[in-house]
Motif scaffolding. Structure first.
Motif, PDB file in Angstrom:
ATOM      1  N   UNK A   1       0.855  -1.180   0.000  1.00  0.00           N
ATOM      2  CA  UNK A   1       0.000   0.000   0.000  1.00  0.00           C
ATOM      3  C   UNK A   1       0.890   1.229   0.000  1.00  0.00           C
ATOM      4  N   UNK A   2       0.594   2.181  -0.885  1.00  0.00           N
ATOM      5  CA  UNK A   2       1.290   3.461  -0.900  1.00  0.00           C
ATOM      6  C   UNK A   2       0.299   4.504  -0.402  1.00  0.00           C
ATOM      7  N   UNK A   3       0.587   5.078   0.757  1.00  0.00           N
ATOM      8  CA  UNK A   3      -0.368   5.944   1.432  1.00  0.00           C
ATOM      9  C   UNK A   3      -0.148   7.387   1.027  1.00  0.00           C
ATOM     10  N   UNK A   4      -1.143   7.950   0.344  1.00  0.00           N
ATOM     11  CA  UNK A   4      -1.125   9.379   0.055  1.00  0.00           C
ATOM     12  C   UNK A   4      -1.673  10.141   1.246  1.00  0.00           C
ATOM     13  N   UNK A   5      -2.282  11.284   0.999  1.00  0.00           N
ATOM     14  CA  UNK A   5      -2.865  12.046   2.092  1.00  0.00           C
ATOM     15  C   UNK A   5      -4.122  11.360   2.641  1.00  0.00           C
ATOM     16  N   UNK A   6      -5.018  11.006   1.727  1.00  0.00           N
ATOM     17  CA  UNK A   6      -6.301  10.429   2.134  1.00  0.00           C
ATOM     18  C   UNK A   6      -6.627   9.148   1.388  1.00  0.00           C
ATOM     19  N   UNK A   7      -5.770   8.797   0.461  1.00  0.00           N
ATOM     20  CA  UNK A   7      -5.983   7.611  -0.355  1.00  0.00           C
ATOM     21  C   UNK A   7      -4.837   6.639  -0.178  1.00  0.00           C
ATOM     22  N   UNK A   8      -5.049   5.429  -0.670  1.00  0.00           N
ATOM     23  CA  UNK A   8      -3.967   4.443  -0.741  1.00  0.00           C
ATOM     24  C   UNK A   8      -4.005   3.779  -2.115  1.00  0.00           C
ATOM     25  N   UNK A   9      -2.837   3.693  -2.744  1.00  0.00           N
ATOM     26  CA  UNK A   9      -2.677   2.875  -3.934  1.00  0.00           C
ATOM     27  C   UNK A   9      -2.292   1.473  -3.458  1.00  0.00           C
ATOM     28  N   UNK A  10      -3.124   0.513  -3.734  1.00  0.00           N
ATOM     29  CA  UNK A  10      -2.830  -0.875  -3.355  1.00  0.00           C
ATOM     30  C   UNK A  10      -2.200  -1.534  -4.574  1.00  0.00           C
ATOM     31  N   UNK A  11      -0.883  -1.629  -4.593  1.00  0.00           N
ATOM     32  CA  UNK A  11      -0.155  -2.093  -5.769  1.00  0.00           C
ATOM     33  C   UNK A  11       0.241  -3.552  -5.579  1.00  0.00           C
ATOM     34  N   UNK A  12      -0.262  -4.406  -6.468  1.00  0.00           N
ATOM     35  CA  UNK A  12      -0.019  -5.854  -6.393  1.00  0.00           C
ATOM     36  C   UNK A  12       0.623  -6.292  -7.706  1.00  0.00           C
ATOM     37  N   UNK A  13       1.734  -6.985  -7.612  1.00  0.00           N
ATOM     38  CA  UNK A  13       2.363  -7.522  -8.819  1.00  0.00           C
ATOM     39  C   UNK A  13       1.885  -8.958  -9.017  1.00  0.00           C
ATOM     40  N   UNK A  14       1.067  -9.160 -10.032  1.00  0.00           N
ATOM     41  CA  UNK A  14       0.586 -10.505 -10.370  1.00  0.00           C
ATOM     42  C   UNK A  14       1.689 -11.169 -11.188  1.00  0.00           C
ATOM     43  N   UNK A  15       2.391 -12.083 -10.561  1.00  0.00           N
ATOM     44  CA  UNK A  15       3.577 -12.723 -11.145  1.00  0.00           C
ATOM     45  C   UNK A  15       3.259 -14.142 -11.577  1.00  0.00           C
ATOM     46  N   UNK A  16       3.716 -14.522 -12.759  1.00  0.00           N
ATOM     47  CA  UNK A  16       3.451 -15.857 -13.294  1.00  0.00           C
ATOM     48  C   UNK A  16       4.482 -16.152 -14.374  1.00  0.00           C
ATOM     49  N   UNK A  17       4.484 -17.369 -14.843  1.00  0.00           N
ATOM     50  CA  UNK A  17       5.469 -17.826 -15.827  1.00  0.00           C
ATOM     51  C   UNK A  17       4.851 -17.773 -17.226  1.00  0.00           C
ATOM     52  N   UNK A  18       5.329 -16.857 -18.050  1.00  0.00           N
ATOM     53  CA  UNK A  18       4.783 -16.723 -19.408  1.00  0.00           C
ATOM     54  C   UNK A  18       5.139 -17.917 -20.293  1.00  0.00           C
ATOM     55  N   UNK A  19       6.121 -18.715 -19.900  1.00  0.00           N
ATOM     56  CA  UNK A  19       6.495 -19.868 -20.722  1.00  0.00           C
ATOM     57  C   UNK A  19       5.610 -21.077 -20.449  1.00  0.00           C
ATOM     58  N   UNK A  20       4.751 -20.986 -19.451  1.00  0.00           N
ATOM     59  CA  UNK A  20       3.870 -22.082 -19.048  1.00  0.00           C
ATOM     60  C   UNK A  20       2.436 -21.722 -19.450  1.00  0.00           C
ATOM     61  N   UNK A  21       1.846 -22.437 -20.418  1.00  0.00           N
ATOM     62  CA  UNK A  21       0.490 -22.106 -20.868  1.00  0.00           C
ATOM     63  C   UNK A  21      -0.533 -22.114 -19.741  1.00  0.00           C
ATOM     64  N   UNK A  22      -0.397 -23.034 -18.790  1.00  0.00           N
ATOM     65  CA  UNK A  22      -1.348 -23.072 -17.678  1.00  0.00           C
ATOM     66  C   UNK A  22      -1.230 -21.819 -16.813  1.00  0.00           C
ATOM     67  N   UNK A  23       0.007 -21.372 -16.578  1.00  0.00           N
ATOM     68  CA  UNK A  23       0.169 -20.154 -15.787  1.00  0.00           C
ATOM     69  C   UNK A  23      -0.258 -18.909 -16.566  1.00  0.00           C
ATOM     70  N   UNK A  24      -0.069 -18.909 -17.854  1.00  0.00           N
ATOM     71  CA  UNK A  24      -0.564 -17.799 -18.672  1.00  0.00           C
ATOM     72  C   UNK A  24      -2.074 -17.674 -18.508  1.00  0.00           C
ATOM     73  N   UNK A  25      -2.772 -18.796 -18.602  1.00  0.00           N
ATOM     74  CA  UNK A  25      -4.222 -18.772 -18.442  1.00  0.00           C
ATOM     75  C   UNK A  25      -4.606 -18.361 -17.025  1.00  0.00           C
ATOM     76  N   UNK A  26      -3.877 -18.907 -16.038  1.00  0.00           N
ATOM     77  CA  UNK A  26      -4.171 -18.566 -14.644  1.00  0.00           C
ATOM     78  C   UNK A  26      -3.968 -17.071 -14.413  1.00  0.00           C
ATOM     79  N   UNK A  27      -2.869 -16.525 -14.948  1.00  0.00           N
ATOM     80  CA  UNK A  27      -2.599 -15.110 -14.778  1.00  0.00           C
ATOM     81  C   UNK A  27      -3.683 -14.251 -15.403  1.00  0.00           C
ATOM     82  N   UNK A  28      -4.119 -14.640 -16.590  1.00  0.00           N
ATOM     83  CA  UNK A  28      -5.141 -13.871 -17.296  1.00  0.00           C
ATOM     84  C   UNK A  28      -6.480 -13.930 -16.566  1.00  0.00           C
ATOM     85  N   UNK A  29      -6.886 -15.132 -16.204  1.00  0.00           N
ATOM     86  CA  UNK A  29      -8.177 -15.289 -15.522  1.00  0.00           C
ATOM     87  C   UNK A  29      -8.156 -14.620 -14.150  1.00  0.00           C
ATOM     88  N   UNK A  30      -7.037 -14.728 -13.473  1.00  0.00           N
ATOM     89  CA  UNK A  30      -6.890 -14.113 -12.150  1.00  0.00           C
ATOM     90  C   UNK A  30      -7.005 -12.594 -12.254  1.00  0.00           C
TER      91      UNK A  30
END
Length: 514
Positions: free
Chosen positions: A426-455
């Motif tokens: 979370x990056x806290x501004x004055x009154x807001x927060x940016x909730x920054x999440x890195x969705x990490x997956x393996x692009x060389x794995x078709x199952x993980x590509x699909x999981x990343x996309x659907x997720x």
């Protein structure tokens, strides 16, 4: 018959595109118009959960001046060729340098890299799109100006114009970058040059010191949009403070996020802590110190038990708060007393200064970012799982503890459903927060590509249904996000697009606008 191009712009024949390329070469020269696969390769690399072919450009052209851009736009209007402008192209996790739609021509502005002015008294800079933070940082230091930059995590390789136009953030008191922008030069789709704010006045001496000018404020419509090409940007720089005191605060339980945010909010609103506070989850900091493969193998999200072992082995909290104080020694002493008393009330917080951190790599890279130094350590995230897949999910919330706990629980549940880890901050501004999440997956794995996309798709839709919109997204999901903001806003955006760019030549699809 096979085309001489990797692909063609949508609705454009090879014959028409040949004519456009010929005209591009007349304006830019042979070496600045790239059409073969090897030349275009740097503009095709993406980290998103879609095939590279979805975002393959038909060509890339490199401009060096406003006058060349004006001629390029005239050619594009003549042949109805769409272009995708980029500055440094280091938009990692958001689309990189590749265009939003297959067949668009990348307009690369990296050679427009002049630092036009840095004023050490009024503390502002005026730069072109190709200027990187590292270039400006070096310039400031070479001239011994007592000025600090505010930079995103990609610092050295990114640039102020690209980051500001996508409304990126940094970690100093000047971290809300668009808030500190002042004056743009924009080449409109018809080739006219607009200078916003006070810049429309001939011989203006106040372009970079007064944001508003006269009449409707226009700068905002050129951020996250496709209404023009920004060729100059002014922005304010922070005077170097006499004293800088970075610190970290660790908490051991995930549900401590409620106390953390409730403690920080009045300190931020009251400007006791003047910079954008980061609240990093253990798995966001872990790649700086550890390898995922040392704690878990096989499919599925990392277990809570493994996270606990990582925390113990590498001296991390479940949440790791990074902030700083800036000013005179007297100011810092007063504010440090307020900070330590505020966080010390419950007895849960472990407070670390530079002395206690003692060279800890996670602390050091955060301390560097909070003073505007060049640093790429955060991108060790990309080695956590490996495979080159990264998409930033960035919902906004109120700065309330209950909101942050709810968002974290939602994100963990959805990511876990698809076997992916929660790497969030979370990056806290004055009154807001940016909730920054890195969705990490393996692009060389078709199952993980699909999981990343659907997720990612489920994250967007579920959070929007709860009233949490994202403020920025990668090019593969721009339409999805635009729909979450409703039909009225989309219609206004489209009305502006038709008025300013009737042929739709600049970045069709950017932010869902065509």
């Amino acid at each position: 018959m096979a085309s001489k191009y990797i692909t063609l712009p949508k609705g454009i024949s090879e014959e028409v595109f040949d004519a456009a390329v010929k005209d591009f070469r007349r304006v830019l020269g042979e070496a600045s118009v790239l059409t073969n696969a090897e030349q275009i390769a740097p503009y095709t690399k993406i980290m998103m959960s879609v095939p590279e072919s979805n975002h393959t450009p038909s060509a890339a052209i490199i401009a060096q001046s406003v006058e060349q851009i004006q001629e390029i736009l005239a050619i594009c209007n003549k042949y109805k060729v769409p272009i995708w402008p980029i500055s440094t192209g280091k938009n990692l996790g958001y689309g990189s340098a590749a265009p939003a739609e297959r067949g668009q021509v990348v307009l690369d502005l990296k050679r427009m890299n002049r630092i036009l002015e840095v004023d050490p008294d009024l503390c502002f800079a005026l730069v072109e799109p190709g200027v990187t933070y590292k270039q400006l940082y070096d310039y400031i230091h070479e001239h011994n100006y007592p000025l600090w930059l505010s930079v995103p995590a990609s610092s050295a390789i990114a640039g102020p114009i690209g980051n500001t136009l996508d409304r990126g953030v940094g970690y100093t008191p000047y971290g809300e970058h668009f808030l500190f922008a002042c004056g743009m030069e924009v080449v409109l789709p018809n080739g006219e040059v607009l200078r916003t704010g006070m810049g429309s006045i001939p011989k203006s001496s106040t372009w970079q010191v007064f944001k508003w000018g006269y009449g409707p404020y226009l700068d905002g419509i050129f951020t996250q949009s496709n209404y023009g090409i920004v060729t100059k940007l002014g922005f304010w720089l922070m005077p170097a403070p006499p004293v800088y005191k970075p610190f970290a605060i660790q908490y051991e339980r995930e549900d401590d996020i409620v106390e953390i945010v409730e403690t920080i909010r009045p300190l931020r609103i009251g400007n006791v802590i003047p910079n954008a506070v980061v609240i990093a989850h253990a798995l966001y900091d872990a790649p700086v110190k550890a390898k995922r493969s040392d704690y878990v193998t096989g499919p599925g999200a990392i277990t809570d038990e493994a996270v606990q072992r990582i925390m113990k082995d590498h001296k991390l909290g479940a949440w790791n708060v990074y902030a700083a104080l800036y000013g005179t020694l007297e100011q810092i002493e007063v504010n440090w007393k307020i900070v330590t008393e505020s966080f010390g009330k419950s007895g849960k917080a472990k407070i670390l200064t530079e002395k206690e951190a003692n060279g800890d790599p996670a602390f050091e890279y955060r301390a560097a970012l909070m003073r505007g130094d060049m640093n790429l350590t955060e991108f060790r995230l990309y080695n956590w799982r490996g495979g080159g897949g990264s998409m930033w999910f960035a919902p906004v919330s109120q700065a309330r503890g209950s909101e942050s706990l709810k968002q974290m629980a939602m994100a963990k549940r959805i990511l876990g459903k698809y076997g992916l880890d929660y790497s969030g901050e979370f990056i806290v501004g004055m009154r807001d927060m940016h909730h920054v999440i890195d969705v990490l997956y393996d692009r060389t794995d078709p199952d993980q590509m699909k999981a990343g996309h659907d997720c990612f798709n489920e994250l967007l839709r579920t959070f929007a249904a709860e009233g949490y919109a994202v403020y920025r997204v990668n090019t593969a999901f721009m339409d999805t996000v635009a729909h979450t903001y409703g039909p009225v806003q989309r219609q206004v955006h489209q009305t502006l697009k038709k008025a300013l760019d009737p042929n739709g030549i600049i970045a069709p699809g950017k932010s869902g606008i065509r």
